[in-house]
Design an enzyme around this catalytic site. Structure first.
Site, PDB file in Angstrom:
ATOM      1  CE1 TYR A   1      -3.727  -2.381   0.106  1.00  0.00           C
ATOM      2  CE2 TYR A   1      -3.900  -2.018   2.172  1.00  0.00           C
ATOM      3  CZ  TYR A   1      -4.039  -2.529   0.868  1.00  0.00           C
ATOM      4  OH  TYR A   1      -5.273  -3.493   1.202  1.00  0.00           O
TER       5      TYR A   1
ATOM      6  CE  LYS B   1      -6.545  -6.824   0.500  1.00  0.00           C
ATOM      7  NZ  LYS B   1      -6.400  -6.476   1.803  1.00  0.00           N
TER       8      LYS B   1
HETATM    9  P1  FBP Z   1     -11.479  -3.675   2.231  1.00  0.00           P
HETATM   10  O1  FBP Z   1     -11.889  -4.807   1.062  1.00  0.00           O
HETATM   11  O2  FBP Z   1     -12.367  -3.858   3.509  1.00  0.00           O
HETATM   12  O3  FBP Z   1     -10.995  -2.569   1.585  1.00  0.00           O
HETATM   13  O4  FBP Z   1     -10.030  -4.148   3.469  1.00  0.00           O
HETATM   14  C1  FBP Z   1      -9.204  -4.443   2.575  1.00  0.00           C
HETATM   15  C2  FBP Z   1      -7.883  -4.452   3.079  1.00  0.00           C
HETATM   16  O5  FBP Z   1      -6.271  -4.515   2.731  1.00  0.00           O
HETATM   17  C3  FBP Z   1      -8.011  -5.120   4.829  1.00  0.00           C
HETATM   18  O6  FBP Z   1      -7.289  -5.743   4.730  1.00  0.00           O
HETATM   19  C4  FBP Z   1      -7.165  -4.424   5.877  1.00  0.00           C
HETATM   20  O7  FBP Z   1      -7.758  -4.236   6.684  1.00  0.00           O
HETATM   21  C5  FBP Z   1      -8.144  -2.738   5.246  1.00  0.00           C
HETATM   22  O8  FBP Z   1      -8.368  -3.132   4.138  1.00  0.00           O
HETATM   23  C6  FBP Z   1      -7.035  -1.726   5.667  1.00  0.00           C
HETATM   24  O9  FBP Z   1      -7.456  -0.684   5.314  1.00  0.00           O
HETATM   25  P2  FBP Z   1      -6.767   0.629   5.127  1.00  0.00           P
HETATM   26  O10 FBP Z   1      -4.962   0.492   5.101  1.00  0.00           O
HETATM   27  O11 FBP Z   1      -7.032   1.657   3.874  1.00  0.00           O
HETATM   28  O12 FBP Z   1      -7.413   1.526   6.240  1.00  0.00           O
END
Ligand code: FBP
Length: 251
Positions: A144, A176
């Site tokens: 991310y 991911k």
């Molecule tokens: P979602 O489909 O609900 O967005 O989940 C994906 C995810 O990566 C989860 O594994 C994680 O808890 C969440 O999003 C983290 O979201 P962020 O970093 O945007 O707060």
């Protein structure tokens, strides 16, 4: 590919993400989906998921004693939502050994690509890849882009492609990623990941049609699938929603 087929069906993937209680606190939850059993029932009844993503505590108390569930993906790191505005960092809270004992088919780890703490996360990730691969466990990198060096560019083509490539370079079997917003740019992201498979996060709850278009474009770009949480278990009809997403993925 270190057992990545355990979380695939016909080379495609749909993971149900349920680690938001750690990342965001119970703020995402309703009276129903605050209960892990409610969400695991969605996973069981929909019969479309190739895996369910949990932190170790939920895996131990709920997954281990349950029947008929898709493969377990144990998330090995996490952070709370109490540090908004700071450079993001997420460190290991569960060992590969413990994940293996819990019956994991794969392990996951978030790297905030671009954060001033990325080196710490990359170093942990590298060690996790070594340990997991020794046990034939595939590793999914939640790659991310976050932090002041990539602020405002978290879904830009070149930044997301860099995050994807970093996953390949570090040994991730699957990454991911956030969606870049259009198929052409995502083509480049998938190409940059090479033999590392790509799945896309669901994000906050959005309109069904919008999600369907996104999933279609993501699959057309060559991704392996999706890892979705809130867009499924926050839906009024979560099992149907899961089936609809699966239909777009598998056709
Ligand atoms: P979602 O489909 O609900 O967005 O989940 C994906 C995810 O990566 C989860 O594994 C994680 O808890 C969440 O999003 C983290 O979201 P962020 O970093 O945007 O707060």
């Amino acid at each position: 590919m270190f057992g990545v087929e355990k979380i695939l069906r016909d080379e495609k993937c749909l993971l149900l993400a349920y680690d938001q209680g750690f990342e965001h606190g119970p703020t995402d939850f309703s009276d129903d989906n605050v209960d892990p059993e409610f969400v695991l029932n969605i996973a069981r009844e929909a019969e479309v998921f190739t895996g369910v993503v949990l932190q170790a505590g939920v895996a131990e108390k709920y997954y281990a004693s349950a029947q008929g569930l898709p493969a377990l993906v144990v998330k090995l790191n996490g952070k709370t939502a109490f540090h908004k505005g700071e450079e993001p960092v997420s460190l290991q809270v569960c060992s590969v050994e413990r994940a293996d004992e819990l019956g994991a088919a794969a392990v996951g780890y978030t790297i905030y690509v671009g954060s001033q703490h990325e080196e710490e996360m990359m170093a942990e990730f590298g060690r996790i890849v070594e340990e997991a691969h020794e046990r034939n466990l595939p590793v999914i990198g939640w790659m991310y882009p976050r932090g002041k060096h990539v602020e405002g560019r978290e879904t830009d083509k070149e930044v997301v492609a860099y995050a994807a490539r970093l996953g390949l370079e570090l040994g991730a079997d699957m990454v991911k990623l956030p969606y870049t917003g259009d198929k052409d740019s995502f083509d480049w992201v998938v190409k940059s990941a090479g033999k590392t498979l790509v799945v896309v996060q669901g994000g906050t709850k959005k309109a069904e049609e919008e999600l369907a278009v996104e999933v279609k474009e993501i699959m057309a770009a060559g991704a392996a699938g999706m890892a979705v949480g809130r867009n499924i278990w926050q839906d009024e009809k979560p099992v149907e929603m899961a089936k609809k997403i699966a239909k777009v993925i598998w056709g």
